[in-house]
Design a protein around this motif. Structure first.
Motif, PDB file in Angstrom:
ATOM      1  N   LEU A  34      -2.670   4.482  -8.167  1.00 24.73           N
ATOM      2  CA  LEU A  34      -2.112   3.970  -6.915  1.00 24.73           C
ATOM      3  C   LEU A  34      -0.599   4.060  -6.955  1.00 24.73           C
ATOM      4  CD1 LEU A  34      -4.170   0.719  -6.248  1.00 24.73           C
ATOM      5  CD2 LEU A  34      -4.355   2.893  -5.077  1.00 24.73           C
ATOM      6  N   GLY A  35      -0.040   4.587  -5.906  1.00 25.07           N
ATOM      7  CA  GLY A  35       1.402   4.560  -5.761  1.00 25.07           C
ATOM      8  C   GLY A  35       1.809   3.202  -5.213  1.00 25.07           C
ATOM      9  N   PRO A  36       3.095   2.882  -5.253  1.00 22.96           N
ATOM     10  CA  PRO A  36       3.537   1.562  -4.777  1.00 22.96           C
ATOM     11  C   PRO A  36       3.186   1.305  -3.316  1.00 22.96           C
ATOM     12  CG  PRO A  36       5.364   2.762  -5.764  1.00 22.96           C
ATOM     13  CD  PRO A  36       4.183   3.667  -5.776  1.00 22.96           C
ATOM     14  N   ASP A  37       3.165   2.348  -2.505  1.00 21.96           N
ATOM     15  CA  ASP A  37       2.860   2.145  -1.092  1.00 21.96           C
ATOM     16  C   ASP A  37       1.362   1.974  -0.833  1.00 21.96           C
ATOM     17  OD1 ASP A  37       2.386   4.724  -1.810  1.00 21.96           O
ATOM     18  OD2 ASP A  37       3.066   5.608   0.062  1.00 21.96           O
ATOM     19  N   PHE A  42       1.817  -5.054  -4.349  1.00 21.72           N
ATOM     20  CA  PHE A  42       3.201  -4.640  -4.138  1.00 21.72           C
ATOM     21  C   PHE A  42       3.601  -4.836  -2.680  1.00 21.72           C
ATOM     22  CE2 PHE A  42       6.163  -1.299  -2.814  1.00 21.72           C
ATOM     23  CZ  PHE A  42       7.239  -1.578  -3.638  1.00 21.72           C
ATOM     24  N   LEU A  43       2.724  -4.422  -1.770  1.00 22.93           N
ATOM     25  CA  LEU A  43       3.029  -4.584  -0.349  1.00 22.93           C
ATOM     26  C   LEU A  43       3.142  -6.052   0.028  1.00 22.93           C
ATOM     27  CD1 LEU A  43       0.721  -1.831   1.123  1.00 22.93           C
ATOM     28  CD2 LEU A  43       3.198  -1.749   0.842  1.00 22.93           C
ATOM     29  N   TRP A  44       2.308  -6.903  -0.569  1.00 27.63           N
ATOM     30  CA  TRP A  44       2.376  -8.333  -0.287  1.00 27.63           C
ATOM     31  C   TRP A  44       3.718  -8.901  -0.753  1.00 27.63           C
ATOM     32  CZ3 TRP A  44       2.686 -12.430  -3.789  1.00 27.63           C
ATOM     33  CH2 TRP A  44       2.553 -13.691  -3.224  1.00 27.63           C
ATOM     34  N   ARG A  45       4.142  -8.509  -1.974  1.00 28.89           N
ATOM     35  CA  ARG A  45       5.432  -9.003  -2.483  1.00 28.89           C
ATOM     36  C   ARG A  45       6.586  -8.538  -1.613  1.00 28.89           C
ATOM     37  NH1 ARG A  45       3.590  -7.321  -7.732  1.00 28.89           N
ATOM     38  NH2 ARG A  45       5.079  -5.616  -7.533  1.00 28.89           N
TER      39      ARG A  45
END
Length: 67
Positions: A34-37, A42-45
């Motif tokens: 999984l990429g960061p996007d 990550f998206l929640w943070r």
């Protein structure tokens, strides 16, 4: 003429050896990276950093869409 036959035989031998002992390309990758996007945590943070006062409970984690 003998050189041409020898060259063809060497090429065929090289291809057969490569197929027998070369890298295994039939096995799929071990897992999906999984990429960061694409990472829900990550998206929640990032959403919490961008909008710190929105939401009922800012300490709650990301919602699992499978539930």
């Amino acid at each position: 003429m003998i050189y041409l036959v020898t060259l063809i035989a060497l090429v065929i031998l090289a291809v057969l050896l490569w197929k027998a002992f070369g890298p295994d390309t039939s096995a799929p990758p071990a897992g999906r990276v999984l990429g960061p996007d694409d990472d829900p945590e990550f998206l929640w943070r990032m959403n919490r950093r961008a909008h710190p006062t929105t939401g009922e409970n800012p300490e709650s984690g990301p919602v699992d869409p499978k539930e």
